[in-house]
Design an enzyme around this catalytic site. Structure first.
Site, PDB file in Angstrom:
ATOM      1  N   ARG A 113      67.548  41.059  55.851  1.00  0.00           N
ATOM      2  CA  ARG A 113      67.368  40.167  54.691  1.00  0.00           C
ATOM      3  C   ARG A 113      66.740  40.904  53.505  1.00  0.00           C
ATOM      4  O   ARG A 113      66.902  40.484  52.353  1.00  0.00           O
ATOM      5  CB  ARG A 113      66.578  38.915  55.089  1.00  0.00           C
ATOM      6  CG  ARG A 113      67.398  37.999  56.011  1.00  0.00           C
ATOM      7  CD  ARG A 113      66.589  36.832  56.515  1.00  0.00           C
ATOM      8  NE  ARG A 113      65.475  37.199  57.361  1.00  0.00           N
ATOM      9  CZ  ARG A 113      65.550  37.429  58.666  1.00  0.00           C
ATOM     10  NH1 ARG A 113      66.699  37.312  59.302  1.00  0.00           N
ATOM     11  NH2 ARG A 113      64.480  37.772  59.351  1.00  0.00           N
ATOM     12  N   GLU A 135      54.862  43.253  69.406  1.00  0.00           N
ATOM     13  CA  GLU A 135      53.981  42.568  70.355  1.00  0.00           C
ATOM     14  C   GLU A 135      54.236  43.113  71.772  1.00  0.00           C
ATOM     15  O   GLU A 135      53.307  43.431  72.506  1.00  0.00           O
ATOM     16  CB  GLU A 135      54.265  41.075  70.287  1.00  0.00           C
ATOM     17  CG  GLU A 135      53.151  40.244  70.847  1.00  0.00           C
ATOM     18  CD  GLU A 135      53.446  38.762  70.701  1.00  0.00           C
ATOM     19  OE1 GLU A 135      54.423  38.417  70.016  1.00  0.00           O
ATOM     20  OE2 GLU A 135      52.700  37.973  71.286  1.00  0.00           O
TER      21      GLU A 135
HETATM   22  P1  AMP Z   1      56.404  42.399  60.835  1.00  0.00           P
HETATM   23  O1  AMP Z   1      56.800  43.827  61.070  1.00  0.00           O
HETATM   24  O2  AMP Z   1      55.650  41.802  61.973  1.00  0.00           O
HETATM   25  O3  AMP Z   1      55.687  42.230  59.508  1.00  0.00           O
HETATM   26  O4  AMP Z   1      57.738  41.543  60.776  1.00  0.00           O
HETATM   27  C1  AMP Z   1      58.480  41.476  59.611  1.00  0.00           C
HETATM   28  C2  AMP Z   1      59.957  41.494  59.900  1.00  0.00           C
HETATM   29  O5  AMP Z   1      60.317  40.610  60.938  1.00  0.00           O
HETATM   30  C3  AMP Z   1      60.743  41.051  58.667  1.00  0.00           C
HETATM   31  O6  AMP Z   1      61.896  41.884  58.553  1.00  0.00           O
HETATM   32  C4  AMP Z   1      61.103  39.611  58.960  1.00  0.00           C
HETATM   33  O7  AMP Z   1      62.419  39.329  58.531  1.00  0.00           O
HETATM   34  C5  AMP Z   1      60.988  39.457  60.460  1.00  0.00           C
HETATM   35  N1  AMP Z   1      60.152  38.290  60.840  1.00  0.00           N
HETATM   36  C6  AMP Z   1      58.970  38.351  61.498  1.00  0.00           C
HETATM   37  N2  AMP Z   1      58.470  37.133  61.730  1.00  0.00           N
HETATM   38  C7  AMP Z   1      59.350  36.257  61.170  1.00  0.00           C
HETATM   39  C8  AMP Z   1      59.388  34.814  61.044  1.00  0.00           C
HETATM   40  N3  AMP Z   1      58.419  34.040  61.534  1.00  0.00           N
HETATM   41  N4  AMP Z   1      60.442  34.268  60.401  1.00  0.00           N
HETATM   42  C9  AMP Z   1      61.423  35.042  59.893  1.00  0.00           C
HETATM   43  N5  AMP Z   1      61.450  36.398  59.981  1.00  0.00           N
HETATM   44  C10 AMP Z   1      60.423  37.003  60.617  1.00  0.00           C
END
Ligand code: AMP
Length: 171
Positions: free
Chosen positions: A59, A96
């Protein structure tokens, strides 16, 4: 911003149980919402002399390319391993459970380039931090990280010290 928030749809237990997925497709499907989002992202980096936009699969490609077009800048895709055809740099980061990795073409950002990194959402910050490392690995300067949505209680910013992080919508 309240108008934009109305265009984010919550999907419980997707893609797995316990995750509340923030679905941006209603926003993408709304012409005014999409234009406002891209303009707000552009406002955040106006005058910063950015030379490239890096977008994170998948996205981040949508918002990142729209932002690059709006600003007349080039766009660089950061992808899951094995998708990019030319020589790449790779960065692993922890999830995680387990690890994941992302890649970027090694010639996509030139040494000294001023880069903004774009994704749809900031959760734990691992993905954005890894993208910033990729930019630094090829000699670029990650100036800012832009996301449409920030999940504040996950404290993603703690992993992004040194990066100017901005979000349009906070939850
Ligand atoms: P992070 O590395 O944990 O910051 O996760 C960010 C990535 O995971 C982004 O590319 C988001 O599109 C996806 N992502 C993580 N959690 C969500 C969520 N609750 N809803 C939608 N996309 C998420």
């Amino acid at each position: 911003m309240d108008e934009l928030k109305k265009l984010i749809r919550d999907i419980p237990d997707f893609p797995k149980k316990g995750i509340l997925f923030k679905d941006v497709t209603p926003l993408l499907g709304n012409g005014e919402g999409l234009r406002l989002t891209v303009r707000k992202l552009a406002d955040l980096i106006a005058g910063k002399h950015v030379t490239k936009v890096v977008g994170i699969e998948s996205r981040g490609f949508i918002f990142g390319t729209a932002l690059a077009h709006e600003m007349g800048l080039g766009f660089v895709p950061v992808r899951k391993p094995g998708k990019l055809p030319y020589q790449t740099v790779r960065e692993s980061y922890s999830l995680e459970y387990g690890t994941d990795a992302i890649e970027m073409h090694r010639d996509a950002v030139a040494p000294g380039e001023r880069v903004v990194i774009v994704d749809d959402l900031l959760a734990t910050g691992g993905t954005m931090a890894a993208a910033a490392k990729l930019v630094r690995a090829v000699g670029g300067e990650p100036l800012a990280g832009l996301v449409v949505i920030e999940l504040k209680m996950l404290n993603g910013r703690d992993k992004l010290r040194g990066l100017d992080v901005h979000s349009l919508l906070q939850y």
